[in-house]
Scaffold this motif. Structure first.
Motif, PDB file in Angstrom:
ATOM      1  N   ASP A 219      35.179  62.703  20.062  1.00 54.34           N
ATOM      2  CA  ASP A 219      35.313  63.265  21.406  1.00 54.34           C
ATOM      3  C   ASP A 219      36.566  62.710  22.065  1.00 54.34           C
ATOM      4  O   ASP A 219      37.126  61.696  21.632  1.00 54.34           O
ATOM      5  CB  ASP A 219      34.068  62.980  22.264  1.00 54.34           C
ATOM      6  N   LEU A 220      37.012  63.397  23.109  1.00 57.87           N
ATOM      7  CA  LEU A 220      38.258  62.999  23.782  1.00 57.87           C
ATOM      8  C   LEU A 220      38.129  61.647  24.477  1.00 57.87           C
ATOM      9  O   LEU A 220      39.088  60.883  24.542  1.00 57.87           O
ATOM     10  CB  LEU A 220      38.668  64.068  24.793  1.00 57.87           C
TER      11      LEU A 220
ATOM     12  N   GLU B 123      41.545  75.119  15.513  1.00 58.56           N
ATOM     13  CA  GLU B 123      42.243  74.808  16.752  1.00 58.56           C
ATOM     14  C   GLU B 123      41.864  73.408  17.220  1.00 58.56           C
ATOM     15  O   GLU B 123      40.772  72.909  16.934  1.00 58.56           O
ATOM     16  CB  GLU B 123      41.888  75.829  17.832  1.00 58.56           C
ATOM     17  N   TYR B 124      42.758  72.785  17.948  1.00 58.86           N
ATOM     18  CA  TYR B 124      42.520  71.429  18.436  1.00 58.86           C
ATOM     19  C   TYR B 124      42.976  71.306  19.880  1.00 58.86           C
ATOM     20  O   TYR B 124      43.759  72.106  20.389  1.00 58.86           O
ATOM     21  CB  TYR B 124      43.262  70.407  17.560  1.00 58.86           C
ATOM     22  N   ILE B 125      42.456  70.286  20.533  1.00 60.96           N
ATOM     23  CA  ILE B 125      42.920  69.870  21.856  1.00 60.96           C
ATOM     24  C   ILE B 125      43.466  68.459  21.688  1.00 60.96           C
ATOM     25  O   ILE B 125      42.852  67.633  21.011  1.00 60.96           O
ATOM     26  CB  ILE B 125      41.758  69.845  22.875  1.00 60.96           C
ATOM     27  N   TYR B 126      44.625  68.175  22.278  1.00 56.26           N
ATOM     28  CA  TYR B 126      45.175  66.830  22.139  1.00 56.26           C
ATOM     29  C   TYR B 126      45.438  66.219  23.506  1.00 56.26           C
ATOM     30  O   TYR B 126      45.544  66.914  24.518  1.00 56.26           O
ATOM     31  CB  TYR B 126      46.446  66.833  21.292  1.00 56.26           C
TER      32      TYR B 126
ATOM     33  N   GLY C 284      38.778  58.912  21.940  1.00 54.87           N
ATOM     34  CA  GLY C 284      40.184  58.900  21.546  1.00 54.87           C
ATOM     35  C   GLY C 284      41.109  58.474  22.665  1.00 54.87           C
ATOM     36  O   GLY C 284      42.062  57.721  22.444  1.00 54.87           O
ATOM     37  N   ASN C 285      40.841  58.959  23.880  1.00 50.01           N
ATOM     38  CA  ASN C 285      41.654  58.569  25.033  1.00 50.01           C
ATOM     39  C   ASN C 285      41.599  57.064  25.256  1.00 50.01           C
ATOM     40  O   ASN C 285      42.610  56.421  25.553  1.00 50.01           O
ATOM     41  CB  ASN C 285      41.180  59.287  26.297  1.00 50.01           C
ATOM     42  N   LYS C 286      40.407  56.511  25.106  1.00 44.21           N
ATOM     43  CA  LYS C 286      40.244  55.068  25.309  1.00 44.21           C
ATOM     44  C   LYS C 286      41.040  54.290  24.271  1.00 44.21           C
ATOM     45  O   LYS C 286      41.677  53.274  24.587  1.00 44.21           O
ATOM     46  CB  LYS C 286      38.766  54.689  25.239  1.00 44.21           C
ATOM     47  N   PHE C 287      41.033  54.765  23.036  1.00 49.56           N
ATOM     48  CA  PHE C 287      41.792  54.099  21.976  1.00 49.56           C
ATOM     49  C   PHE C 287      43.287  54.120  22.282  1.00 49.56           C
ATOM     50  O   PHE C 287      43.980  53.104  22.157  1.00 49.56           O
ATOM     51  CB  PHE C 287      41.512  54.777  20.634  1.00 49.56           C
ATOM     52  N   VAL C 288      43.785  55.271  22.700  1.00 47.44           N
ATOM     53  CA  VAL C 288      45.205  55.400  23.029  1.00 47.44           C
ATOM     54  C   VAL C 288      45.563  54.524  24.224  1.00 47.44           C
ATOM     55  O   VAL C 288      46.556  53.784  24.207  1.00 47.44           O
ATOM     56  CB  VAL C 288      45.565  56.873  23.312  1.00 47.44           C
ATOM     57  N   GLU C 289      44.745  54.578  25.280  1.00 50.60           N
ATOM     58  CA  GLU C 289      45.057  53.870  26.517  1.00 50.60           C
ATOM     59  C   GLU C 289      44.951  52.352  26.374  1.00 50.60           C
ATOM     60  O   GLU C 289      45.777  51.612  26.915  1.00 50.60           O
ATOM     61  CB  GLU C 289      44.128  54.352  27.629  1.00 50.60           C
ATOM     62  N   GLU C 290      43.942  51.879  25.626  1.00 47.71           N
ATOM     63  CA  GLU C 290      43.678  50.444  25.565  1.00 47.71           C
ATOM     64  C   GLU C 290      44.299  49.752  24.356  1.00 47.71           C
ATOM     65  O   GLU C 290      44.381  48.520  24.324  1.00 47.71           O
ATOM     66  CB  GLU C 290      42.171  50.192  25.594  1.00 47.71           C
ATOM     67  N   TYR C 291      44.741  50.521  23.377  1.00 43.88           N
ATOM     68  CA  TYR C 291      45.317  49.920  22.179  1.00 43.88           C
ATOM     69  C   TYR C 291      46.739  50.424  21.895  1.00 43.88           C
ATOM     70  O   TYR C 291      47.693  49.647  21.912  1.00 43.88           O
ATOM     71  CB  TYR C 291      44.404  50.162  20.965  1.00 43.88           C
TER      72      TYR C 291
ATOM     73  N   SER D 272      49.266  60.682  19.080  1.00 48.12           N
ATOM     74  CA  SER D 272      48.347  60.957  20.177  1.00 48.12           C
ATOM     75  C   SER D 272      46.949  61.110  19.579  1.00 48.12           C
ATOM     76  O   SER D 272      46.733  60.809  18.401  1.00 48.12           O
ATOM     77  CB  SER D 272      48.770  62.224  20.930  1.00 48.12           C
ATOM     78  N   ASN D 273      46.015  61.555  20.382  1.00 42.72           N
ATOM     79  CA  ASN D 273      44.652  61.771  19.890  1.00 42.72           C
ATOM     80  C   ASN D 273      44.174  63.149  20.306  1.00 42.72           C
ATOM     81  O   ASN D 273      44.735  63.779  21.202  1.00 42.72           O
ATOM     82  CB  ASN D 273      43.705  60.711  20.455  1.00 42.72           C
ATOM     83  N   GLY D 274      43.125  63.604  19.667  1.00 38.57           N
ATOM     84  CA  GLY D 274      42.587  64.919  20.004  1.00 38.57           C
ATOM     85  C   GLY D 274      41.226  65.139  19.394  1.00 38.57           C
ATOM     86  O   GLY D 274      40.629  64.237  18.800  1.00 38.57           O
ATOM     87  N   ILE D 275      40.734  66.363  19.532  1.00 40.22           N
ATOM     88  CA  ILE D 275      39.449  66.767  18.948  1.00 40.22           C
ATOM     89  C   ILE D 275      39.607  68.172  18.368  1.00 40.22           C
ATOM     90  O   ILE D 275      40.489  68.926  18.756  1.00 40.22           O
ATOM     91  CB  ILE D 275      38.312  66.768  19.984  1.00 40.22           C
ATOM     92  N   TRP D 276      38.740  68.512  17.436  1.00 40.69           N
ATOM     93  CA  TRP D 276      38.700  69.885  16.924  1.00 40.69           C
ATOM     94  C   TRP D 276      37.952  70.778  17.901  1.00 40.69           C
ATOM     95  O   TRP D 276      36.940  70.380  18.471  1.00 40.69           O
ATOM     96  CB  TRP D 276      37.983  69.947  15.573  1.00 40.69           C
ATOM     97  N   ARG D 277      38.458  71.973  18.111  1.00 41.83           N
ATOM     98  CA  ARG D 277      37.703  73.007  18.811  1.00 41.83           C
ATOM     99  C   ARG D 277      36.722  73.625  17.827  1.00 41.83           C
ATOM    100  O   ARG D 277      36.855  73.483  16.608  1.00 41.83           O
ATOM    101  CB  ARG D 277      38.644  74.101  19.332  1.00 41.83           C
ATOM    102  N   LYS D 278      35.755  74.334  18.355  1.00 46.50           N
ATOM    103  CA  LYS D 278      34.807  75.037  17.489  1.00 46.50           C
ATOM    104  C   LYS D 278      35.368  76.368  17.015  1.00 46.50           C
ATOM    105  O   LYS D 278      34.811  77.004  16.125  1.00 46.50           O
ATOM    106  CB  LYS D 278      33.487  75.249  18.228  1.00 46.50           C
ATOM    107  N   THR D 279      36.483  76.794  17.621  1.00 44.42           N
ATOM    108  CA  THR D 279      37.075  78.089  17.278  1.00 44.42           C
ATOM    109  C   THR D 279      38.223  77.929  16.283  1.00 44.42           C
ATOM    110  O   THR D 279      38.757  76.834  16.094  1.00 44.42           O
ATOM    111  CB  THR D 279      37.611  78.781  18.542  1.00 44.42           C
TER     112      THR D 279
END
Length: 269
Positions: A34-35, A117-120, A38-45, A103-110
Motif C-alpha cells: 500500500d502507499l 497500471e501503477y500509482i507512484y 511505501g511513503n513511510k519507507f521513502v520519507e523515513e529512510y 520512488s515507491n508505488g502500488i499496482w492498480r487493479k486495472t
C-alpha cells in the motif's frame, strides 16, 4: 531507526522501471502493498539516509536481484525478482550510467494496453503528465503549499535561533526542503513576508538569482508581529519544517536529514 528489525517491515513486492525526461533519466518504482507503507519507507529512510541501489544478475537463471544498501549501516533490503532481460527489457537500462531516481508505488487493479497500471509517489522526483521532471523551484512551491499553516517562534534556548516553522499534518516536503538547503545562503537569501488574509512568503536571493514564492498560508498575525518586533529586519533566523502537535504549545520539528540541518536566512523583508 536504521536497523534490521525496522527495515524488515519495508520489503517491497515488485519493481517498475520507466524512462523520464526524454529518456535522459530513469525512475525505479518500488511496488509496496500500500502507499502508506511505501511513503513511510521513502520519507523515513530513502529521504534521510544515504544508500546504494545495486542490481545483479544470476547468470544461471537470468533473473535480477535488486538491493538497497544503506551507507551508514550493515543492513539493507534485498529483492530477488523473477525479471529477466527477456521478460522485462527495462532492466537492461540500469547500470549504464543514466541518472536514476527511486520512488515507491502500488499496482492498480486495472490494466491498459501496456500492461498493469501503477500509482507512484511523486515526492521524490515530481513529474508532469509528459514524464518530464519539474524544476526544483516549482517542486518546492508545490510541496510547501501543502502546509496547513506557518508559525513564528522566538528563541527558547541560548544556542537556539529564532525559527519560522512551516507546519504539516504528516511528514511532507522533505525532498523540497533538502533541495532548498542547497539554494539558500545565510549571506544573501531573505524571506519576504506579505500579509493579507493569508500569508505569502518568498525566498529571495539576488546573488544566486532565485525567487521562490509560497502563497495562501494560514498564520497568526499577533504571533508574526511579535516575531518581527523581537528580531528586527536584518537579523538571521532559521526556517524549518514541523508536524502539527495539538497537545503541545508548538509544532514538533521535522528532521529532514540525520544531522537535522536548519535553513538559515539573512533576515526578512
Amino acid at each position: 531507526m536504521l536497523n534490521k528489525a525496522a527495515l524488515s517491515k519495508f520489503l517491497w513486492k515488485d519493481i517498475v522501471i520507466v524512462k523520464i525526461n526524454d529518456d535522459d533519466a530513469i525512475l525505479v518504482i518500488l511496488i509496496f502493498q500500500d502507499l502508506k507503507q511505501g511513503n513511510k519507507f521513502v520519507e523515513e529512510y530513502l529521504n534521510v539516509y544515504p544508500y546504494e541501489f545495486i542490481v545483479t544478475k544470476n547468470e544461471t537463471t537470468g533473473r535480477h536481484t535488486f538491493t538497497l544498501n544503506f551507507s551508514d549501516s550493515e543492513y539493507g533490503i534485498r529483492f530477488d525478482s523473477t525479471k529477466t532481460s527477456e521478460s522485462y527489457p527495462p532492466v537492461t537500462w540500469l547500470g549504464q550510467g543514466i541518472q536514476t531516481f527511486i520512488s515507491n508505488g502500488i499496482w492498480r487493479k486495472t490494466k491498459n494496453k501496456k500492461g498493469r497500471e501503477y500509482i507512484y509517489n511523486p515526492e521524490i522526483i515530481p513529474i508532469d503528465d509528459n514524464m518530464q521532471s519539474i524544476s526544483l523551484e516549482d517542486d518546492i512551491v508545490k510541496s510547501f503549499s501543502k502546509a496547513i499553516r506557518i508559525e513564528f517562534w522566538p528563541s527558547t534556548k541560548p544556542d537556539e535561533p529564532e525559527m519560522v516553522i512551516l507546519v504539516f499534518e504528516k511528514r511532507q516536503g522533505i525532498t523540497a526542503y533538502n533541495n532548498l538547503i542547497d539554494l539558500v545562503s545565510i549571506k544573501s537569501t531573505y524571506l519576504k513576508i506579505e500579509v493579507g488574509k493569508m500569508l505569502t512568503i518568498s525566498f529571495i536571493d539576488a546573488v544566486e538569482d532565485f525567487h521562490i514564492t509560497i502563497p495562501n498560508l494560514k498564520f497568526d498575525k499577533a504571533q508574526l508581529d511579535a516575531f518581527k518586533d523581537s528580531i528586527g529586519e536584518n537579523h538571521s533566523f532559521g526556517f524549518v519544517l514541523g508536524l502539527d502537535h495539538p497537545e503541545a504549545d508548538r509544532p514538533m520539528l521535522l528532521p529532514t536529514t540525520p544531522d537535522f540541518k536548519i535553513i538559515t536566512v539573512a533576515g526578512h523583508i
